[in-house]
Scaffold this active site. Structure first.
Site, mmCIF file in Angstrom:
data_model
loop_
_atom_site.group_PDB
_atom_site.id
_atom_site.type_symbol
_atom_site.label_atom_id
_atom_site.label_comp_id
_atom_site.label_asym_id
_atom_site.label_seq_id
_atom_site.Cartn_x
_atom_site.Cartn_y
_atom_site.Cartn_z
ATOM 1 N N ARG A 104 0.849 -1.182 0.000
ATOM 2 C CA ARG A 104 0.000 0.000 0.000
ATOM 3 C C ARG A 104 0.884 1.231 0.000
ATOM 4 N NH1 ARG A 104 -4.562 1.173 4.513
ATOM 5 N NH2 ARG A 104 -2.736 1.848 5.676
ATOM 6 N N THR A 108 -0.759 7.652 -1.015
ATOM 7 C CA THR A 108 -2.094 7.573 -1.655
ATOM 8 C C THR A 108 -2.971 6.511 -0.993
ATOM 9 O OG1 THR A 108 -1.377 5.871 -3.205
ATOM 10 C CG2 THR A 108 -1.078 8.174 -3.892
ATOM 11 N N ASP A 200 1.073 -2.348 12.158
ATOM 12 C CA ASP A 200 1.430 -2.832 10.821
ATOM 13 C C ASP A 200 1.711 -4.330 10.895
ATOM 14 O OD1 ASP A 200 3.133 -3.583 8.544
ATOM 15 O OD2 ASP A 200 2.995 -1.455 8.043
ATOM 16 N N ASP A 203 5.148 -5.623 9.417
ATOM 17 C CA ASP A 203 6.301 -5.289 10.269
ATOM 18 C C ASP A 203 6.321 -6.133 11.532
ATOM 19 O OD1 ASP A 203 7.448 -3.432 8.603
ATOM 20 O OD2 ASP A 203 6.342 -1.742 9.441
HETATM 21 C C1 PRP Z 1 -1.101 -4.138 4.488
HETATM 22 C C2 PRP Z 1 -1.961 -5.371 4.688
HETATM 23 C C3 PRP Z 1 -2.816 -5.369 3.441
HETATM 24 C C4 PRP Z 1 -3.039 -3.904 3.217
HETATM 25 C C5 PRP Z 1 -4.393 -3.531 3.741
HETATM 26 O O1 PRP Z 1 -0.051 -4.410 3.654
HETATM 27 O O2 PRP Z 1 -1.225 -6.540 4.879
HETATM 28 O O3 PRP Z 1 -2.200 -5.980 2.327
HETATM 29 O O4 PRP Z 1 -2.019 -3.201 3.938
HETATM 30 O O5 PRP Z 1 -4.724 -2.236 3.449
HETATM 31 P P1 PRP Z 1 -5.919 -1.826 2.475
HETATM 32 O O6 PRP Z 1 -7.090 -2.662 2.830
HETATM 33 O O7 PRP Z 1 -6.099 -0.367 2.783
HETATM 34 O O8 PRP Z 1 -5.453 -2.056 1.054
HETATM 35 P P2 PRP Z 1 1.194 -3.398 3.475
HETATM 36 O O9 PRP Z 1 0.938 -2.442 2.371
HETATM 37 O O10 PRP Z 1 1.529 -2.794 4.795
HETATM 38 O O11 PRP Z 1 2.323 -4.347 2.929
HETATM 39 P P3 PRP Z 1 3.196 -5.466 3.687
HETATM 40 O O12 PRP Z 1 2.304 -6.661 3.844
HETATM 41 O O13 PRP Z 1 4.319 -5.694 2.752
HETATM 42 O O14 PRP Z 1 3.637 -4.902 5.031
HETATM 43 N N1 URA Z 2 -2.123 -2.466 7.073
HETATM 44 C C1 URA Z 2 -1.737 -2.880 8.311
HETATM 45 O O1 URA Z 2 -0.779 -3.663 8.443
HETATM 46 N N2 URA Z 2 -2.417 -2.410 9.380
HETATM 47 C C2 URA Z 2 -3.465 -1.581 9.257
HETATM 48 O O2 URA Z 2 -4.056 -1.210 10.284
HETATM 49 C C3 URA Z 2 -3.842 -1.162 7.974
HETATM 50 C C4 URA Z 2 -3.152 -1.629 6.898
#
Ligand code: PRP
Ligand code: URA
Length: 209
Positions: A104, A108, A200, A203
């Site tokens: 994400r 944006t 997160d 993380d």
């Molecule tokens: C997080 C999560 C989802 C997304 C959810 O991923 O694991 O994939 O955000 O958000 P949304 O519903 O608003 O799209 P992130 O972008 O943090 O990536 P990562 O798994 O690599 O940490």
């Molecule tokens: N992605 C995450 O990992 N946590 C949130 O709360 C939203 C998006």
């Protein structure tokens, strides 16, 4: 919400309380993601097709049923979805696994796709997408779209925590997709993080922050 199943169980609430706690270690966080994913998968395949088989117990022959495991594929959304794979394959050990790479954008909040590799016969399978967090729903919508473009007809989405805003968007756009979530939280904050949430997920699973 139609097509959204929330796991309501004291054990789930107990495990979520530890998962959400910022003091919980990476090791325990990973274990809990795995355990809750097992319960989500168990619930999601309640409608599994069964094949009749004949077996022999030490006492007698009997006709019984086994799940046709060839009907499934798991699709974790990278990175955080990877944390759920160990749990779901405890339930369906021979299911195939594809990968959807997506992150994400921090400004944006829109998903950016960077990888997509799914089993060749995905069209014939039920696709079960894995991602611990469903926030705005943008990542879920894009992942569903990519699978529909490949001709997949039956799609389910498993997430640990979801926000009402995201659930509304996904169910409005794809009313045929069933969503299973351990908990529907309160709302999204100004950074589109789920409140109260767990922070997160990626993380915390990989210990990157
Ligand atoms: C997080 C999560 C989802 C997304 C959810 O991923 O694991 O994939 O955000 O958000 P949304 O519903 O608003 O799209 P992130 O972008 O943090 O990536 P990562 O798994 O690599 O940490
Ligand atoms: N992605 C995450 O990992 N946590 C949130 O709360 C939203 C998006």
């Amino acid at each position: 919400m139609k097509n959204v199943t929330e796991l309501k169980h004291p054990i789930i609430e107990h495990k979520l309380s530890i998962l959400r706690d910022k003091k919980t270690s990476t090791k325990e966080f990973r274990e809990l993601i795995k355990e809750i994913s097992m319960f989500l998968c168990y619930e999601a395949i309640k409608d599994a097709k069964l094949d009749e088989v004949e077996i022999e117990t030490p006492i007698t022959k009997m006709k019984t049923h086994k799940v046709n495991e060839d009907q499934y594929a798991f699709l974790p959304i990278l990175r955080a979805g990877l944390g759920m794979v160990d749990g779901v394959i405890e339930v369906l050990p021979t299911a195939k696994i594809g990968h959807i790479g997506m992150y994400r954008d921090e400004e944006t909040f829109k998903p950016v796709n960077y990888f997509f590799k799914v089993p060749k016969d995905i069209k014939k399978r039920e696709a079960i997408i894995l991602d611990p967090m469903l926030a705005t729903g943008g990542s879920a919508i894009d992942a569903i779209e990519l699978l529909k473009e490949k001709g997949v007809e039956k799609i389910k989405f498993l997430c640990i925590i979801s926000a009402p805003e995201g659930l509304k968007s996904v169910t409005k756009k794809y009313p045929d997709v069933k969503i299973f979530t351990a908990c529907i939280d309160n709302h999204l904050n100004e950074n589109k993080y789920i409140v109260p949430g767990l922070g997160d997920a990626g993380d915390r699973i990989f210990g990157t922050k």
